[in-house]
Design an enzyme around this catalytic site. Structure first.
Site, PDB file in Angstrom:
ATOM      1  CB  SER A 100      -0.932  -0.147   1.267  1.00 19.03           C
ATOM      2  OG  SER A 100      -2.086   0.916   1.010  1.00 19.03           O
ATOM      3  CG  ASP A 220      -7.214  -3.142  -2.714  1.00 14.23           C
ATOM      4  OD1 ASP A 220      -7.847  -2.538  -1.828  1.00 14.23           O
ATOM      5  OD2 ASP A 220      -5.956  -3.239  -2.796  1.00 14.23           O
ATOM      6  CG  HIS A 249      -5.572  -2.677   0.898  1.00 17.29           C
ATOM      7  ND1 HIS A 249      -5.107  -2.205  -0.208  1.00 17.29           N
ATOM      8  CD2 HIS A 249      -4.740  -2.315   2.163  1.00 17.29           C
ATOM      9  CE1 HIS A 249      -4.245  -1.391   0.151  1.00 17.29           C
ATOM     10  NE2 HIS A 249      -4.191  -1.342   1.313  1.00 17.29           N
TER      11      HIS A 249
END
Length: 273
Positions: A100, A220, A249
């Site tokens: 991320s 996601d 995610h």
């Protein structure tokens, strides 16, 4: 992983977990409140074994690593601190795995240090030009410390809600409380500016010469595939994308065994691990 320790980088302490010997791999966590290097990567590191030199820091403002005095969080600080940490550890070449926010840092680091970064794995990554702030990322960055905030955040991170267990909620709530004061300074509203801060220009992405593996979940909602990973395919010169179906995610949590095999194969193209 081995016992935690603290290394001084540019006069400021960085808390990290370190394990194993062999090719070095820097593992960079994402950005939700309560996120730490060990929380994000300990299970993956244990599964990868001791034949890699794994380094998983708490980035500035997370876990036990403070934001340096007179500074503020952001892509510039996190990138410089990651490079400085590996310099301080005496590691000349290394792969970088980032999740991320950490994926954006990994790509920025590869652009800044092409002689040192050998490979990049960017998981559920941020950093793509033009990517908007998703409603789920906005909610995660704003999640209040405590069980309700932890439950809401974890439910947004995974597709399979059976993974949002009482023990996972309790652990995240404790981590959120522990890191609350440092984290409070990182993503104040309006939050779209922090997505912009974590964006890399087309020119910067073109400077990434290392091979890049993008790993993403098809479902996601935090960093949606269509606005984050897919645009990066146009900008990176040596790139491949692996998409997990039925995955949100955190592929490392939702598809752990396949994720680790993928990681091992890409980090060690010559075999032997």
């Amino acid at each position: 992983m081995s016992a935690p320790r603290t290394v001084t980088v540019d006069g400021s302490p960085v808390h990290l977990l370190e394990s194993g010997t062999g090719p070095a791999v820097l593992m960079l966590h994402g950005s939700g409140p309560g996120t730490t290097g060990s929380g994000a990567w300990a299970a993956t590191a244990r599964a990868l074994g001791t034949s890699w030199h794994l380094v998983a820091p708490d980035q500035a403002g997370f876990g036990r690593t403070p934001v340096p005095a007179g500074s503020r969080g952001g892509l510039g600080l996190w990138t410089e601190q990651a490079a400085g940490l590996m310099d301080a550890l005496g590691v000349e070449q290394y792969a970088v795995v980032g999740h991320s926010m950490g994926g954006a840092v990994a790509l920025a680091l590869a652009a800044a240090r092409p002689e040192q970064v050998t490979r990049v794995v960017a998981v559920s990554t941020m950093g793509a030009p033009g990517a908007p702030l998703s409603a789920d990322l906005d909610a995660i960055w704003a999640a209040p410390a405590g069980p309700l905030g932890a439950r809401d955040m974890l439910s947004r991170l995974v597709l399979d809600q059976a993974l949002v267990t009482d023990s996972a909620i309790a652990a995240r709530a404790a981590a959120m409380r522990a890191g609350a004061s440092a984290y409070a300074s990182l993503f104040p509203p309006p939050r779209a500016r922090w997505v912009a801060d974590l964006t890399l220009s087309a020119q910067r992405l073109a400077a990434v010469s290392a091979p890049v593996l993008l790993v993403h979940g098809a479902e996601d909602r935090v960093t949606p595939l269509a606005t984050t990973a897919q645009p990066l395919l146009e900008h990176l010169t040596d790139v491949r994308l692996h998409v997990f179906g039925r995955c949100g995610h955190v592929p490392a949590v939702e598809h752990p065994h396949e994720f680790r095999r993928l990681l091992s194969c890409f980090l060690n193209p010559g075999g032997g691990h």
